[in-house]
Design a protein around this motif. Structure first.
Motif, PDB file in Angstrom:
ATOM      1  N   THR A 102      74.748  36.882  19.479  1.00 51.13           N
ATOM      2  CA  THR A 102      73.988  37.783  20.332  1.00 51.13           C
ATOM      3  C   THR A 102      74.949  38.606  21.172  1.00 51.13           C
ATOM      4  OG1 THR A 102      72.384  36.000  20.465  1.00 51.13           O
ATOM      5  CG2 THR A 102      72.050  37.874  21.936  1.00 51.13           C
ATOM      6  N   ALA A 103      74.794  39.917  21.100  1.00 53.38           N
ATOM      7  CA  ALA A 103      75.679  40.771  21.886  1.00 53.38           C
ATOM      8  C   ALA A 103      75.451  40.519  23.368  1.00 53.38           C
ATOM      9  CB  ALA A 103      75.410  42.231  21.543  1.00 53.38           C
ATOM     10  N   GLY A 104      76.500  40.373  24.110  1.00 48.20           N
ATOM     11  CA  GLY A 104      76.381  40.224  25.555  1.00 48.20           C
ATOM     12  C   GLY A 104      76.175  38.804  26.034  1.00 48.20           C
ATOM     13  N   ALA A 105      76.130  37.847  25.092  1.00 49.94           N
ATOM     14  CA  ALA A 105      75.952  36.461  25.518  1.00 49.94           C
ATOM     15  C   ALA A 105      77.308  35.851  25.850  1.00 49.94           C
ATOM     16  CB  ALA A 105      75.269  35.660  24.415  1.00 49.94           C
ATOM     17  N   GLN A 106      77.342  35.120  26.961  1.00 50.30           N
ATOM     18  CA  GLN A 106      78.588  34.464  27.357  1.00 50.30           C
ATOM     19  C   GLN A 106      78.308  33.032  27.743  1.00 50.30           C
ATOM     20  OE1 GLN A 106      80.072  37.205  30.358  1.00 50.30           O
ATOM     21  NE2 GLN A 106      81.945  37.331  29.147  1.00 50.30           N
ATOM     22  N   ARG A 107      79.309  32.193  27.537  1.00 52.29           N
ATOM     23  CA  ARG A 107      79.083  30.780  27.796  1.00 52.29           C
ATOM     24  C   ARG A 107      80.109  30.227  28.767  1.00 52.29           C
ATOM     25  NH1 ARG A 107      80.757  27.240  23.314  1.00 52.29           N
ATOM     26  NH2 ARG A 107      82.092  26.273  24.847  1.00 52.29           N
ATOM     27  N   GLY A 108      79.653  29.348  29.638  1.00 52.71           N
ATOM     28  CA  GLY A 108      80.569  28.633  30.498  1.00 52.71           C
ATOM     29  C   GLY A 108      80.357  27.143  30.311  1.00 52.71           C
TER      30      GLY A 108
ATOM     31  N   VAL B 112      74.213  48.694   8.209  1.00 51.37           N
ATOM     32  CA  VAL B 112      73.227  47.739   8.730  1.00 51.37           C
ATOM     33  C   VAL B 112      73.902  46.485   9.267  1.00 51.37           C
ATOM     34  CG1 VAL B 112      71.183  46.375   8.183  1.00 51.37           C
ATOM     35  CG2 VAL B 112      71.485  48.618   7.141  1.00 51.37           C
ATOM     36  N   GLU B 113      74.874  45.948   8.536  1.00 50.65           N
ATOM     37  CA  GLU B 113      75.409  44.637   8.898  1.00 50.65           C
ATOM     38  C   GLU B 113      76.572  44.711   9.890  1.00 50.65           C
ATOM     39  OE1 GLU B 113      73.861  41.895   8.010  1.00 50.65           O
ATOM     40  OE2 GLU B 113      72.423  43.236   7.051  1.00 50.65           O
ATOM     41  N   TYR B 114      77.314  45.788   9.840  1.00 48.12           N
ATOM     42  CA  TYR B 114      78.421  45.913  10.792  1.00 48.12           C
ATOM     43  C   TYR B 114      78.090  47.014  11.786  1.00 48.12           C
ATOM     44  CZ  TYR B 114      80.806  42.836   7.543  1.00 48.12           C
ATOM     45  OH  TYR B 114      81.136  41.762   6.752  1.00 48.12           O
ATOM     46  N   GLY B 115      78.170  48.250  11.325  1.00 48.93           N
ATOM     47  CA  GLY B 115      77.680  49.363  12.137  1.00 48.93           C
ATOM     48  C   GLY B 115      78.338  49.519  13.494  1.00 48.93           C
ATOM     49  N   ARG B 116      79.593  49.103  13.623  1.00 48.46           N
ATOM     50  CA  ARG B 116      80.312  49.291  14.885  1.00 48.46           C
ATOM     51  C   ARG B 116      81.560  50.112  14.630  1.00 48.46           C
ATOM     52  NH1 ARG B 116      77.109  47.870  18.773  1.00 48.46           N
ATOM     53  NH2 ARG B 116      75.783  46.252  18.042  1.00 48.46           N
ATOM     54  N   PRO B 117      81.883  51.078  15.476  1.00 49.89           N
ATOM     55  CA  PRO B 117      81.092  51.553  16.608  1.00 49.89           C
ATOM     56  C   PRO B 117      79.830  52.271  16.151  1.00 49.89           C
ATOM     57  CG  PRO B 117      82.997  52.938  16.262  1.00 49.89           C
ATOM     58  CD  PRO B 117      83.139  51.805  15.319  1.00 49.89           C
ATOM     59  N   ALA B 121      78.518  54.742  12.876  1.00 51.19           N
ATOM     60  CA  ALA B 121      77.440  54.407  11.944  1.00 51.19           C
ATOM     61  C   ALA B 121      76.413  55.535  11.886  1.00 51.19           C
ATOM     62  CB  ALA B 121      76.772  53.101  12.373  1.00 51.19           C
ATOM     63  N   ARG B 122      76.097  56.081  13.072  1.00 48.22           N
ATOM     64  CA  ARG B 122      75.140  57.200  13.087  1.00 48.22           C
ATOM     65  C   ARG B 122      75.714  58.394  12.339  1.00 48.22           C
ATOM     66  NH1 ARG B 122      73.737  55.654  18.207  1.00 48.22           N
ATOM     67  NH2 ARG B 122      75.204  57.082  19.174  1.00 48.22           N
ATOM     68  N   MET B 123      77.033  58.587  12.498  1.00 45.74           N
ATOM     69  CA  MET B 123      77.673  59.708  11.803  1.00 45.74           C
ATOM     70  C   MET B 123      77.582  59.524  10.292  1.00 45.74           C
ATOM     71  SD  MET B 123      81.078  60.952  13.735  1.00 45.74           S
ATOM     72  CE  MET B 123      82.114  61.007  12.301  1.00 45.74           C
ATOM     73  N   VAL B 124      77.798  58.308   9.834  1.00 37.23           N
ATOM     74  CA  VAL B 124      77.695  58.048   8.394  1.00 37.23           C
ATOM     75  C   VAL B 124      76.291  58.381   7.915  1.00 37.23           C
ATOM     76  CG1 VAL B 124      77.684  56.216   6.661  1.00 37.23           C
ATOM     77  CG2 VAL B 124      79.498  56.308   8.347  1.00 37.23           C
ATOM     78  N   GLU B 125      75.303  57.946   8.698  1.00 40.66           N
ATOM     79  CA  GLU B 125      73.925  58.194   8.280  1.00 40.66           C
ATOM     80  C   GLU B 125      73.615  59.685   8.241  1.00 40.66           C
ATOM     81  OE1 GLU B 125      71.769  55.392  10.944  1.00 40.66           O
ATOM     82  OE2 GLU B 125      71.084  54.595   9.031  1.00 40.66           O
ATOM     83  N   SER B 126      74.069  60.414   9.273  1.00 36.96           N
ATOM     84  CA  SER B 126      73.753  61.848   9.228  1.00 36.96           C
ATOM     85  C   SER B 126      74.557  62.529   8.133  1.00 36.96           C
ATOM     86  CB  SER B 126      73.980  62.543  10.573  1.00 36.96           C
ATOM     87  OG  SER B 126      74.630  61.733  11.475  1.00 36.96           O
ATOM     88  N   GLY B 127      75.777  62.016   7.873  1.00 37.03           N
ATOM     89  CA  GLY B 127      76.556  62.577   6.772  1.00 37.03           C
ATOM     90  C   GLY B 127      75.805  62.463   5.457  1.00 37.03           C
ATOM     91  N   ILE B 128      75.215  61.291   5.238  1.00 37.78           N
ATOM     92  CA  ILE B 128      74.490  61.099   3.985  1.00 37.78           C
ATOM     93  C   ILE B 128      73.234  61.980   3.956  1.00 37.78           C
ATOM     94  CG2 ILE B 128      73.158  59.397   2.688  1.00 37.78           C
ATOM     95  CD1 ILE B 128      75.387  57.394   3.451  1.00 37.78           C
ATOM     96  N   GLU B 129      72.624  62.159   5.129  1.00 36.48           N
ATOM     97  CA  GLU B 129      71.466  63.050   5.168  1.00 36.48           C
ATOM     98  C   GLU B 129      71.868  64.481   4.815  1.00 36.48           C
ATOM     99  OE1 GLU B 129      69.498  62.431   8.962  1.00 36.48           O
ATOM    100  OE2 GLU B 129      69.141  60.373   8.294  1.00 36.48           O
ATOM    101  N   VAL B 130      73.036  64.886   5.292  1.00 44.51           N
ATOM    102  CA  VAL B 130      73.510  66.238   4.966  1.00 44.51           C
ATOM    103  C   VAL B 130      73.705  66.379   3.460  1.00 44.51           C
ATOM    104  CG1 VAL B 130      75.465  67.809   5.173  1.00 44.51           C
ATOM    105  CG2 VAL B 130      74.546  66.699   7.208  1.00 44.51           C
ATOM    106  N   VAL B 131      74.342  65.351   2.874  1.00 43.59           N
ATOM    107  CA  VAL B 131      74.534  65.384   1.422  1.00 43.59           C
ATOM    108  C   VAL B 131      73.188  65.465   0.715  1.00 43.59           C
ATOM    109  CG1 VAL B 131      75.323  64.053  -0.557  1.00 43.59           C
ATOM    110  CG2 VAL B 131      76.730  64.171   1.487  1.00 43.59           C
ATOM    111  N   ALA B 132      72.224  64.666   1.205  1.00 45.26           N
ATOM    112  CA  ALA B 132      70.912  64.652   0.571  1.00 45.26           C
ATOM    113  C   ALA B 132      70.248  66.018   0.675  1.00 45.26           C
ATOM    114  CB  ALA B 132      70.031  63.582   1.211  1.00 45.26           C
ATOM    115  N   GLY B 133      70.530  66.722   1.765  1.00 45.74           N
ATOM    116  CA  GLY B 133      69.861  67.993   1.968  1.00 45.74           C
ATOM    117  C   GLY B 133      70.585  69.178   1.353  1.00 45.74           C
ATOM    118  N   THR B 134      71.787  68.951   0.851  1.00 46.70           N
ATOM    119  CA  THR B 134      72.537  70.064   0.282  1.00 46.70           C
ATOM    120  C   THR B 134      71.961  70.468  -1.073  1.00 46.70           C
ATOM    121  OG1 THR B 134      74.502  69.121   1.298  1.00 46.70           O
ATOM    122  CG2 THR B 134      74.857  70.851  -0.310  1.00 46.70           C
TER     123      THR B 134
END
Lengths: 296, 331
Positions: A102-108, B112-117, B121-134
């Motif tokens: 869970t993001a933001g969870a911390q434990r002590g 979906v599973e990583y998406g950080r930062p 992730a949002r940029m990747v999604e809009s990139g794919i939308e751009v490709v889809a719309g081209t």
């Protein structure tokens, strides 16, 4: 109309040790604890498996679990009760470090598993020793056999074949009381099973690696009464070679399956003791009110 | 409960009158008829297209057309069939989907599973939308510019003097993958997002790593979604014309390039059913509408078959997969 107003929250002293029912030594005090308690299910609890010392969990600024100290013993079912949002599920998920997801969870505080700090263990190794069953039956979308085999397969390059795994899978399914129902359809999709069977499959999956502790997060709340009875009986049978911690909303269930009961309220461990005493002779006002249904 | 009035209606008494259209307001009636009409009109249009293409196609379709090579004769009776375009369509579809699927699935897993930062992730999604719309013609022109670059000369062939041709099954397939990619990505992402968190936690709870969870639990769970997306993407590839006309070299026959068996076809040029229809239509050079109709009918059958496959996969996924089960029911 309401004559008995619940006392203000802050009357529960955060820093005070939990009220321990008489006849039992404080949690850390070794395992002569249950000797005085006339528990009809079992006389003696086994050695201490997990020890919680001053455990706190924060979600951001919010302290969900406050300075809880408890011990979890082999051969014993510890039932965590308390109203919604009291931190019991968070406490449970902390034991196998699932709160870390869970993001933001911390434990002590400290959690010891057989004397070793769980932070010192590799998280995958810890979770194989402290297994978990969830509220919703959640078999994986694969066959019944593979659901259990998935838990057994080590993450190694060499993957054991079916002939190696089959006896272990059978053993796990037998211990979960599911073998006779599924032995002829091990390759059928697990999601075709009924809800109660799915939950027992999840239990089989969890105990397949022979964990030392089994965590159960309201394992019956999504099931009908008959399946619930089957699972509760199973909990009683599994207890002999496991330490079980079960979170439940249902006080009758806590009474039926629990050897020890811990009552939590707003993150505090209010009272801990043998099930009979928590329900029949609670020491703290809060516990008394809760088990009598004044609030919750 | 009132005990006095409103007794239960005696048996045999008239039931409460069903609401009939006569009670509706005029606006409702008009809207109702329009909605019905729109649905029926769409059915009629679909039936008309299928029917017309079937009549015209079957009128000219001879089995020999399916397995004879096209040839450049002026006399239509000698200009052969469309075996090469059929092979071209299948080949190009396979190349395109083979490139698109792994990339799309990997991107969906990352989002979906990583998406950080999360900004990335949002940029990747809009990139794919751009490709889809081209528009595909834009992709085709871009592809031509890209694959005529010297570094990518190995994908087509290099003429004497160093000019890279840039047109081949490989280059066309690579661009086609961009058409299919958003479909596979979208379907996989939806599938992953529909798996409740506690299923992942169940796997982590068994001491599994994130990678093991993705490989052994999540990917098998979204397999029907991936298949659906891939089948949709294949339909798009099979139906695309612009990229074929510009990037496949527009030779009616498969022209091999280089001496390595297998690779020579991929590096070579050819046609697909769409470019064949275009070239044989009155708009193209061939001006053999009969063959255009026959080929169009075959193409239509191919795409309809793909769509039915999508339906089949989706329905089979519903039976054995997640929909309607506890796993798909959400938390």
């Amino acid at each position: 109309m309401i004559t008995e107003q619940p006392p203000p929250i802050r009357k529960i002293l955060v820093d005070a040790p939990p009220t321990v029912a008489p006849g039992i030594a404080p949690p850390a005090g070794g395992h002569a604890a249950t000797s005085g308690a006339a528990h009809h299910r079992r006389g003696e609890a086994g050695p201490e498996r997990m020890t919680l010392q001053g455990l706190s969990v924060f979600y951001g600024e919010n302290e969900a679990v406050k300075q809880v100290s408890l011990s979890i013993r082999l051969g014993e079912v510890l039932a965590l009760i308390g109203p919604s949002g009291c931190g019991k599920t968070t406490l449970l998920r902390t034991l196998n470090r699932l709160t870390e997801l869970t993001a933001g969870a911390q434990r002590g505080g400290t959690i010891l598993l057989d004397g070793t700090d769980v932070d010192a263990l590799e998280v995958t190794a810890l979770r194989r020793r402290v297994a978990m069953v969830f509220q919703q039956p959640n078999p994986f979308p694969m066959s019944i056999f593979d659901n259990v085999a998935y838990a057994l397969r080590e993450q190694s390059r060499k993957r054991p074949g079916r002939s190696v795994l089959a006896p272990l899978v059978e053993d796990a399914l037998r211990r979960a009381g599911l073998w006779d129902e599924v032995k002829d359809k091990l390759d059928a999709p697990a999601l075709r099973l009924s809800g109660g069977q799915q939950q027992r499959l999840c239990i089989a999956r969890a105990i397949a690696t022979r964990p030392e502790v089994l965590l159960m997060d309201e394992p019956c709340s999504a099931l009908d009464p008959r399946s619930t009875a089957v699972i509760e009986q199973l909990i009683g049978e599994l207890r002999s070679d496991l330490a079980i911690v079960i979170v439940t909303h249902n006080m009758q269930q806590a009474r039926r399956v629990g050897d020890k009961v811990a009552f939590m309220y707003l993150g505090d461990l209010v009272e801990y003791g043998p099930a009979e005493q928590i329900f029949d002779a609670p020491q703290a006002q809060r516990t008394r009110d809760y088990v009598r249904g004044v609030f919750g | 409960m009132a005990v006095t009035a409103s007794p239960r209606p005696a048996p045999g008494k008239q039931r409460p009158k069903r609401e009939s259209m006569a009670d509706w307001r005029w606006g409702d009636r008009i809207a109702y008829v329009l909605c019905w009409g729109a649905g029926l009109a769409l059915c009629a249009i679909a039936a008309l297209i299928m029917g017309y293409m079937a009549v015209r196609g079957l009128q000219y379709l001879k089995p020999s057309l399916l397995w004879s090579h096209p040839s450049g004769e002026v006399d239509q009776s000698d200009s052969g069939g469309f075996l090469d375009p059929i092979i071209g369509t299948i080949l190009l579809t396979i190349i395109g989907i083979a490139i698109a699927t792994p990339i799309a699935v990997a991107a969906a897993i990352w989002v979906v599973e990583y998406g950080r930062p999360s900004g990335l992730a949002r940029m990747v999604e809009s990139g794919i939308e751009v490709v889809a719309g081209t528009p595909d013609i834009v992709l085709a022109i871009f592809g031509l510019a890209l694959f005529q670059h010297g570094l990518l000369g190995w994908m087509s062939f290099t003429a004497e003097g160093g000019a890279v041709f840039g047109r081949s099954f490989l280059t066309a397939g690579a661009m086609m993958s961009l058409i299919a990619l958003p479909m596979v990505f979208g379907a996989t992402r939806e599938g992953l997002q529909s798996i409740p968190a506690h299923v992942r936690e169940a796997s982590y709870g068994l001491g599994k790593t994130k990678i093991a969870t993705i490989r052994r639990v999540l990917l098998p769970a979204v397999r029907p979604n991936v298949s659906t997306g891939a089948a949709l993407g294949m339909g798009r590839i099979a139906g695309d014309t612009a990229i074929v006309v510009i990037l496949l070299g527009a030779t009616l026959r498969l022209e091999k390039e280089g001496g390595v068996p297998g690779l020579d076809v991929l590096k070579g040029t050819g046609s697909t059913l769409t470019s064949y229809v275009y070239n044989n239509s009155p708009a193209g050079e061939g001006n053999a509408p009969e063959k255009a109709y026959a080929a169009a009918f075959v193409l239509l059958l191919l795409v309809v078959a793909l769509n039915f496959t999508v339906d089949l996969i989706a329905r089979r996924g519903a039976k054995t997969g997640l929909e309607g089960t506890r796993l798909g029911a959400g938390r």
